[in-house]
Motif scaffolding. Sequence first.
Motif, PDB file in Angstrom:
ATOM      1  N   PRO A 145       0.835  -1.210   0.000  1.00  0.00           N
ATOM      2  CA  PRO A 145       0.000   0.000   0.000  1.00  0.00           C
ATOM      3  C   PRO A 145       0.867   1.257   0.000  1.00  0.00           C
ATOM      4  O   PRO A 145       2.049   1.215   0.346  1.00  0.00           O
ATOM      5  CB  PRO A 145      -0.802  -0.123   1.299  1.00  0.00           C
ATOM      6  N   ALA A 178      -3.737   5.545   3.945  1.00  0.00           N
ATOM      7  CA  ALA A 178      -2.977   4.952   2.835  1.00  0.00           C
ATOM      8  C   ALA A 178      -3.930   4.520   1.728  1.00  0.00           C
ATOM      9  O   ALA A 178      -5.122   4.292   1.955  1.00  0.00           O
ATOM     10  CB  ALA A 178      -2.169   3.762   3.330  1.00  0.00           C
ATOM     11  N   SER A 179      -3.386   4.389   0.530  1.00  0.00           N
ATOM     12  CA  SER A 179      -4.169   3.909  -0.612  1.00  0.00           C
ATOM     13  C   SER A 179      -3.707   2.508  -0.998  1.00  0.00           C
ATOM     14  O   SER A 179      -2.675   2.025  -0.527  1.00  0.00           O
ATOM     15  CB  SER A 179      -4.024   4.866  -1.799  1.00  0.00           C
ATOM     16  N   VAL A 180      -4.469   1.872  -1.868  1.00  0.00           N
ATOM     17  CA  VAL A 180      -4.103   0.538  -2.341  1.00  0.00           C
ATOM     18  C   VAL A 180      -2.819   0.620  -3.169  1.00  0.00           C
ATOM     19  O   VAL A 180      -2.407   1.713  -3.584  1.00  0.00           O
ATOM     20  CB  VAL A 180      -5.237  -0.066  -3.182  1.00  0.00           C
ATOM     21  N   PRO A 181      -2.144  -0.509  -3.414  1.00  0.00           N
ATOM     22  CA  PRO A 181      -0.883  -0.477  -4.167  1.00  0.00           C
ATOM     23  C   PRO A 181      -1.044   0.123  -5.557  1.00  0.00           C
ATOM     24  O   PRO A 181      -2.115   0.077  -6.170  1.00  0.00           O
ATOM     25  CB  PRO A 181      -0.495  -1.957  -4.241  1.00  0.00           C
ATOM     26  N   PRO A 188      -5.013   6.700  -6.573  1.00  0.00           N
ATOM     27  CA  PRO A 188      -5.343   6.185  -5.245  1.00  0.00           C
ATOM     28  C   PRO A 188      -6.802   5.764  -5.128  1.00  0.00           C
ATOM     29  O   PRO A 188      -7.704   6.423  -5.637  1.00  0.00           O
ATOM     30  CB  PRO A 188      -5.042   7.372  -4.328  1.00  0.00           C
ATOM     31  N   CYS A 190      -9.507   5.105  -2.263  1.00  0.00           N
ATOM     32  CA  CYS A 190      -9.633   5.433  -0.855  1.00  0.00           C
ATOM     33  C   CYS A 190     -11.020   5.151  -0.290  1.00  0.00           C
ATOM     34  O   CYS A 190     -11.271   5.409   0.886  1.00  0.00           O
ATOM     35  CB  CYS A 190      -9.287   6.906  -0.642  1.00  0.00           C
ATOM     36  N   VAL A 195      -7.354  -0.144   3.208  1.00  0.00           N
ATOM     37  CA  VAL A 195      -6.028  -0.362   3.793  1.00  0.00           C
ATOM     38  C   VAL A 195      -6.108  -0.196   5.310  1.00  0.00           C
ATOM     39  O   VAL A 195      -6.588   0.812   5.822  1.00  0.00           O
ATOM     40  CB  VAL A 195      -4.999   0.630   3.203  1.00  0.00           C
ATOM     41  N   ALA A 261       0.969   0.773   7.286  1.00  0.00           N
ATOM     42  CA  ALA A 261      -0.202   0.506   6.452  1.00  0.00           C
ATOM     43  C   ALA A 261      -0.117  -0.921   5.928  1.00  0.00           C
ATOM     44  O   ALA A 261       0.946  -1.359   5.473  1.00  0.00           O
ATOM     45  CB  ALA A 261      -0.254   1.486   5.283  1.00  0.00           C
ATOM     46  N   THR A 262      -1.246  -1.669   5.993  1.00  0.00           N
ATOM     47  CA  THR A 262      -1.272  -3.067   5.574  1.00  0.00           C
ATOM     48  C   THR A 262      -2.425  -3.286   4.596  1.00  0.00           C
ATOM     49  O   THR A 262      -3.567  -2.893   4.871  1.00  0.00           O
ATOM     50  CB  THR A 262      -1.420  -4.003   6.786  1.00  0.00           C
ATOM     51  N   TYR A 263      -2.102  -3.937   3.478  1.00  0.00           N
ATOM     52  CA  TYR A 263      -3.109  -4.276   2.464  1.00  0.00           C
ATOM     53  C   TYR A 263      -2.868  -5.724   2.046  1.00  0.00           C
ATOM     54  O   TYR A 263      -1.799  -6.064   1.533  1.00  0.00           O
ATOM     55  CB  TYR A 263      -2.988  -3.350   1.263  1.00  0.00           C
ATOM     56  N   SER A 267       2.851  -4.801   3.722  1.00  0.00           N
ATOM     57  CA  SER A 267       2.819  -3.629   4.597  1.00  0.00           C
ATOM     58  C   SER A 267       3.903  -2.635   4.206  1.00  0.00           C
ATOM     59  O   SER A 267       4.931  -3.013   3.627  1.00  0.00           O
ATOM     60  CB  SER A 267       3.017  -4.044   6.061  1.00  0.00           C
TER      61      SER A 267
END
Length: 510
Positions: A145, A178-181, A188, A190, A195, A261-263, A267
Motif C-alpha cells: 500500500p 494509505a491507498s491501495v498499491p 489512489p 480510498c 487499507v 499501512a497493511t493491504y 505492509s
Amino acid sequence: MSRIFLEALPIFLVLVVGYSAVETFSNTLLSDGSVLQVQLTNATDIAPYKRRITIAPSTNATFELINVSSEASFIIFQIHTYQYNVTLSYNKYNMNKVSNESVFGSNIGLLTRQTKNVTNLYVRNVNVKSVDALLIAVAYNDKVPVPGGCNMEFNTEIAPYTKVYMQNVMVFVDVQPASVPFKDSKTPICKNDPVELEIYWMSLTEQDFSVDSYFVGISNMLTVDSIMENGQKIEPRNATSWMRRVFSAYIGIGTVYVAVATYKDYSAAYVPAFTYACSPIIEPESCEMLSTTLSKFISAGCFILGLLSILLGHVSTKFNMTLPVLFTGTVFGYGFTDDIGIGLLIGMAFVMVWLICNTCNPIIGQCLFALTLGLLFTSIISLQVPNSFTLIQDDAVYWISFAFITICLSLVTSLCNFVSHVYVCSIFSSLMVVLPLDYWIGSTLKYIVINVLRRATVKGFDMAIVQLPPLQAKDITMIVLWVFLAIYHNLAQCYKMIRGHNAYTPIGVE
C-alpha cells in the motif's frame, strides 16, 4: 583476565548492536549548491539506505536518487534532523515552508514514483546553524500500500510522513490514510478504507538528549519488521480518529511515533516522527519540570521532611501523621491552581482542617487520613488500566470509578486503625524522599499523580493515552528505593509499638 573479558563482552555487544543501527558512513557536509548522489541499488524495505550528513547554515542542496532497483515501484525519501527544521521539496524553485510540493520539519519525507533513471529532490536549511541529519531511502515494490496516498489534509498530494505537535501537555500524532498499491490502481483508491492502518511508539532512554541516541532511535523504527520488533501498538480512543493518537506528554523522554499501512499480505511504513515533549537544544528550560526557584525550594523541603519522618518519625506521632495530609493537599492544590506556592498554602489548609476534625471527632479525622492512601493507590491503579478499555474514556464513568475505588480503599485502611497509620506514614514519608529525586534524575514515578491531575484539569485529556514508557534503570531504582525506605520506616514504627509505645494512637485521643 578471562573473567574481566567475559564481564565486558555483554557491554561491548550492546554498544555494537546499538550503533550499528546507523551505518558507519562518513559525516558528509552539504554546503550551498552541493549535489549529493544517493546510490539506491541495494535499498529495500528490509535494508533501507542510510547516511549521516551535516547541512551547513543557509544552504540549498540537491539529492540525486540514482541506480534504483528495477523492482522498486516507489521510494520514500526521508530526512531526520536533530532539533532544527529544514525543507524537503520536489522543486528547487518552490522551497517555501508551506507548499504543495514541499514539506517542512525535522522528521520529513516525500514519495517518488520510479518513472525515470534519476530523480532529484531538494533540501533547504534556513537556520543560522549547521544541522545534523540522517538520510533514509526505503524502496517498495508495487504490491504494498501507499502510505499517505489518500491524503486529504496535509500539503503534498501524497503524504507518507507523520505530524507531531504538543498542546496542553498532550502530544498529538497525525497521519493520513494509505491507498491501495500502485499495481492495483494508477490513482489512489480510498473508498471504504481498504487499507488497514496501525500506529506504534517507542521510547528512548530518559533524559538522553544525545544526537547519536536520537538517530539510533529513528533507525530502529524504519522498516515494518523493526517497528514490530521494537514498537508498541497503540489503539485509538473512541473520541479520536483512526488517523490520530493523543498521548500524555512525558517531558524529556525521547519518543518515536510511526504508522504501518497493511493491504492483504503486504505492509509499508510511514516516515517516523520524534519528540522529547520539549526542546533540549533550542529551549533547554522547557525540559525542566522544576523551572522556578520556589518549586526547587519546595522540592528540597519535601525531601528533607520525608527524610526526617523516616529517621525521627517515631519520636513525634503528630509530625509523622501530618505529612501525608500536607503532601496530598499540596499536590492537588498545585494541580488545580498551577502555582506551587498556592498549592503549599492549600496543603497547609488541609492540615488545619484535618487537625480540627481529628480533635472534634477522631473517627472523621481517621477517615480523612485514610483518604490520602486511597487517592494514591487509586492513581496507581488508573495507570494500569489498558488503553483499549473504553469505559474509562468517558469522564463521568472514569471519575465515578475513581471515587468508588478511593472510598473503598480508604474504608479498608481506616478500619485497620493503628496498623494502617503505620503503613500510610511509611508509604508517604518514603514517597516524599523519592519524588524530589525522581524530578532530579528524570524518571517517571511522578506521573502516577501528574496524569490524574491532568485528567482533572486539562480539557480534552480524556482522549490521551497515559501508558507509561517501559520501566528503565532509573524507574526501577526509584521504586526499589521507595520500597526500601517504606519498609525501614514501617519496621521502626512496629518496633516502637512492640515496646508498648502505641505509636499511632489517633491524635484526638492522645
